[in-house]
Write a protein that holds these residues in place. Structure first.
Motif, PDB file in Angstrom:
ATOM      1  N   ALA A  98       1.416  81.544 -93.450  1.00 28.27           N
ATOM      2  CA  ALA A  98       2.041  80.518 -94.348  1.00 28.27           C
ATOM      3  C   ALA A  98       1.499  80.820 -95.587  1.00 28.27           C
ATOM      4  N   ARG A  99       0.025  80.767 -95.607  1.00 28.97           N
ATOM      5  CA  ARG A  99      -0.390  81.111 -97.055  1.00 28.97           C
ATOM      6  C   ARG A  99      -0.204  82.090 -97.790  1.00 28.97           C
ATOM      7  N   ALA A 100      -0.108  83.336 -96.988  1.00 29.22           N
ATOM      8  CA  ALA A 100       0.230  84.378 -97.719  1.00 29.22           C
ATOM      9  C   ALA A 100       1.712  84.210 -98.371  1.00 29.22           C
ATOM     10  N   ASN A 101       2.703  83.450 -97.491  1.00 31.18           N
ATOM     11  CA  ASN A 101       3.931  83.443 -98.038  1.00 31.18           C
ATOM     12  C   ASN A 101       4.109  82.351 -99.184  1.00 31.18           C
ATOM     13  N   LEU A 102       3.292  81.382 -99.068  1.00 28.51           N
ATOM     14  CA  LEU A 102       3.371  80.209-100.178  1.00 28.51           C
ATOM     15  C   LEU A 102       2.804  81.058-101.596  1.00 28.51           C
ATOM     16  N   ALA A 103       1.862  82.264-101.428  1.00 35.26           N
ATOM     17  CA  ALA A 103       1.327  82.687-102.530  1.00 35.26           C
ATOM     18  C   ALA A 103       2.576  83.733-103.123  1.00 35.26           C
ATOM     19  N   ARG A 104       3.306  84.401-102.097  1.00 35.15           N
ATOM     20  CA  ARG A 104       4.535  84.935-102.647  1.00 35.15           C
ATOM     21  C   ARG A 104       5.483  84.187-103.302  1.00 35.15           C
ATOM     22  N   ALA A 105       5.686  82.743-102.797  1.00 34.60           N
ATOM     23  CA  ALA A 105       6.684  82.149-103.704  1.00 34.60           C
ATOM     24  C   ALA A 105       5.876  81.377-104.945  1.00 34.60           C
ATOM     25  N   GLY A 106       4.741  81.869-105.161  1.00 33.88           N
ATOM     26  CA  GLY A 106       3.943  81.253-106.396  1.00 33.88           C
ATOM     27  C   GLY A 106       3.547  79.887-106.331  1.00 33.88           C
ATOM     28  N   LEU A 107       3.314  79.505-105.102  1.00 33.42           N
ATOM     29  CA  LEU A 107       3.075  78.031-104.866  1.00 33.42           C
ATOM     30  C   LEU A 107       1.685  77.706-104.688  1.00 33.42           C
ATOM     31  N   THR A 108       0.579  78.805-104.516  1.00 34.64           N
ATOM     32  CA  THR A 108      -0.558  78.531-104.317  1.00 34.64           C
ATOM     33  C   THR A 108      -1.170  77.476-104.944  1.00 34.64           C
ATOM     34  N   ASP A 109      -1.123  76.984-106.177  1.00 37.75           N
ATOM     35  CA  ASP A 109      -1.608  75.914-106.854  1.00 37.75           C
ATOM     36  C   ASP A 109      -0.979  74.529-106.575  1.00 37.75           C
ATOM     37  N   VAL A 110       0.133  74.627-105.626  1.00 36.56           N
ATOM     38  CA  VAL A 110       0.958  73.373-105.376  1.00 36.56           C
ATOM     39  C   VAL A 110       0.830  72.862-104.055  1.00 36.56           C
ATOM     40  N   ALA A 111       0.728  73.986-102.879  1.00 32.61           N
ATOM     41  CA  ALA A 111       0.735  73.771-101.727  1.00 32.61           C
ATOM     42  C   ALA A 111      -0.779  73.976-100.967  1.00 32.61           C
ATOM     43  N   GLU A 112      -0.984  73.157-100.318  1.00 29.95           N
ATOM     44  CA  GLU A 112      -2.454  73.191 -99.468  1.00 29.95           C
ATOM     45  C   GLU A 112      -1.852  73.612 -97.918  1.00 29.95           C
ATOM     46  N   VAL A 113      -2.321  74.342 -97.237  1.00 29.89           N
ATOM     47  CA  VAL A 113      -2.108  74.460 -95.782  1.00 29.89           C
ATOM     48  C   VAL A 113      -3.346  74.091 -95.070  1.00 29.89           C
ATOM     49  N   ARG A 114      -3.334  72.759 -94.362  1.00 32.21           N
ATOM     50  CA  ARG A 114      -4.372  72.407 -93.612  1.00 32.21           C
ATOM     51  C   ARG A 114      -4.309  72.676 -92.192  1.00 32.21           C
ATOM     52  N   PRO A 115      -5.274  73.541 -91.777  1.00 35.40           N
ATOM     53  CA  PRO A 115      -5.114  74.039 -90.251  1.00 35.40           C
ATOM     54  C   PRO A 115      -5.709  73.063 -89.531  1.00 35.40           C
ATOM     55  N   GLY A 116      -5.372  73.236 -88.105  1.00 32.87           N
ATOM     56  CA  GLY A 116      -5.901  72.025 -87.084  1.00 32.87           C
ATOM     57  C   GLY A 116      -4.898  71.537 -86.761  1.00 32.87           C
ATOM     58  N   PRO A 117      -4.990  70.686 -85.380  1.00 30.95           N
ATOM     59  CA  PRO A 117      -3.909  69.794 -84.887  1.00 30.95           C
ATOM     60  C   PRO A 117      -3.831  68.648 -85.832  1.00 30.95           C
ATOM     61  N   ALA A 118      -2.316  68.342 -86.105  1.00 34.27           N
ATOM     62  CA  ALA A 118      -1.931  67.500 -86.950  1.00 34.27           C
ATOM     63  C   ALA A 118      -2.567  66.162 -86.742  1.00 34.27           C
ATOM     64  N   GLN A 119      -2.522  65.706 -85.506  1.00 33.03           N
ATOM     65  CA  GLN A 119      -3.109  64.454 -85.428  1.00 33.03           C
ATOM     66  C   GLN A 119      -4.699  64.090 -85.995  1.00 33.03           C
ATOM     67  N   ASP A 120      -5.666  65.204 -85.877  1.00 33.00           N
ATOM     68  CA  ASP A 120      -6.788  64.892 -86.224  1.00 33.00           C
ATOM     69  C   ASP A 120      -6.825  64.987 -88.025  1.00 33.00           C
ATOM     70  N   THR A 121      -5.892  65.985 -88.507  1.00 31.65           N
ATOM     71  CA  THR A 121      -5.757  66.002 -90.032  1.00 31.65           C
ATOM     72  C   THR A 121      -5.145  64.766 -90.386  1.00 31.65           C
ATOM     73  N   LEU A 122      -4.343  64.183 -89.807  1.00 28.51           N
ATOM     74  CA  LEU A 122      -3.707  62.767 -90.342  1.00 28.51           C
ATOM     75  C   LEU A 122      -4.771  61.749 -90.253  1.00 28.51           C
ATOM     76  N   ARG A 123      -5.510  61.930 -89.346  1.00 30.40           N
ATOM     77  CA  ARG A 123      -6.699  60.657 -89.225  1.00 30.40           C
ATOM     78  C   ARG A 123      -7.409  60.861 -90.412  1.00 30.40           C
ATOM     79  N   ARG A 124      -7.895  62.157 -90.736  1.00 32.39           N
ATOM     80  CA  ARG A 124      -8.698  62.364 -91.643  1.00 32.39           C
ATOM     81  C   ARG A 124      -8.380  62.108 -92.973  1.00 32.39           C
ATOM     82  N   LEU A 125      -7.047  62.404 -93.008  1.00 31.63           N
ATOM     83  CA  LEU A 125      -6.316  62.134 -94.454  1.00 31.63           C
ATOM     84  C   LEU A 125      -6.345  60.644 -94.726  1.00 31.63           C
ATOM     85  N   HIS A 126      -5.947  59.821 -93.583  1.00 34.07           N
ATOM     86  CA  HIS A 126      -5.847  58.501 -93.670  1.00 34.07           C
ATOM     87  C   HIS A 126      -7.299  57.787 -94.112  1.00 34.07           C
ATOM     88  N   ALA A 127      -8.200  58.353 -93.354  1.00 28.82           N
ATOM     89  CA  ALA A 127      -9.531  57.802 -93.519  1.00 28.82           C
ATOM     90  C   ALA A 127     -10.172  58.153 -95.125  1.00 28.82           C
TER      91      ALA A 127
END
Ligand code: SAH
Ligand code: DHB
Ligand code: MG
Length: 224
Positions: A98-127
């Motif tokens: 996905a990171r390579a594809n977002l770069a292909r679309a010129g969206l590297t500075d716009v989009a961030e891919v956060r790896p890991g189980p979403a449940q954990d990432t969501l908890r961290r984003l909220h915290a």
């Protein structure tokens, strides 16, 4: 027979309203070559997400379930200058593609891919006090949908739109006797939306190249 007609009409809609795009074509090709499953939203559905994000005037978007970044690109392209997309993906290989594809679309500075189980990432984003997001697209594991709705509400503001893919599942969603974990997940998601006073929601059934399925659409109400 029906599937053939749905696919033909998707082709017709695509030919008129979803212009051939060398970047998106390459994204699907590269994703397939990398062994990712062919389960991205369809072109017409990607355009729907794009239209919704534009109608919403979205400046910040959260996606749960990136795969190869196909829907992320449709959403990222709807953002105004300075807009941000965060997309959550459990499979490291998917995140890498996905990171390579977002770069292909010129969206590297716009989009961030956060790896890991979403449940954990969501908890961290909220915290971390991240959000609120203007639009949230839920498209990861279906048993996780109820939990994703809870976190999405915490990461929302009045007016946030919460969209979820694959909630009809060939009609199985209406089968109250189903023991399929995916069906149980989307049924609980719909029941949670129904019981949630902070949102107004509906489901739109869809047919097309991806068969018979549907999107859940919810808006967070003023005063929430
Ligand atoms: N939105 C994508 C398709 C997503 S397919 C598109 O339309 O282009 C579902 C993705 O969710 C897969 O890549 C899968 O690895 C990911 N996924 C499954 N369980 C997850 C979890 N618990 N957390 C984050 N991602 C998950
Ligand atoms: C699957 C997941 C999806 O998000 C989808 O749109 C279609 C299929 C799956 O896991 O099989
Ligand atoms: Mg999906």
């Amino acid at each position: 027979m029906l599937q053939e007609r749905w696919t033909a009409v998707d082709g017709y809609i695509g030919a008129h309203l979803v212009p051939t795009d060398p970047v998106l074509d390459a994204v699907l090709r590269v994703s397939a070559d990398a062994g990712l499953p062919p389960i991205s939203v369809s072109p017409a559905q990607g355009k729907l997400l794009h239209v919704l994000a534009r109608a919403q005037g979205a400046r910040s978007i959260l996606e749960i379930g990136t795969l190869g970044g196909y829907s992320a690109i449709w959403l990222g392209r709807a953002l105004p200058p300075g807009g941000r997309l965060m997309t959550l993906e459990a499979e490291p290989r998917h995140a890498e593609v996905a990171r390579a594809n977002l770069a292909r679309a010129g969206l590297t500075d716009v989009a961030e891919v956060r790896p890991g189980p979403a449940q954990d990432t969501l908890r961290r984003l909220h915290a971390a006090g991240d959000g609120p997001f203007d639009l949230i697209f839920i498209d990861a594991d279906k048993p996780g949908y109820p939990d994703y709705l809870s976190w999405s509400l915490r990461l929302s503001r009045p007016g946030t739109m919460i969209v979820a893919d694959n909630v009809v599942r060939d009609g199985a969603v209406a089968d109250s006797a189903s023991t399929d974990a995916n069906v149980l997940g989307v049924r609980r998601y719909i029941e949670m939306m129904a019981a949630e006073p902070r949102i107004s929601a509906t489901v739109i059934q869809t047919v097309g190249s991806k068969g018979y399925d549907g999107f859940a659409l919810a808006v967070v109400l003023a005063g929430s």
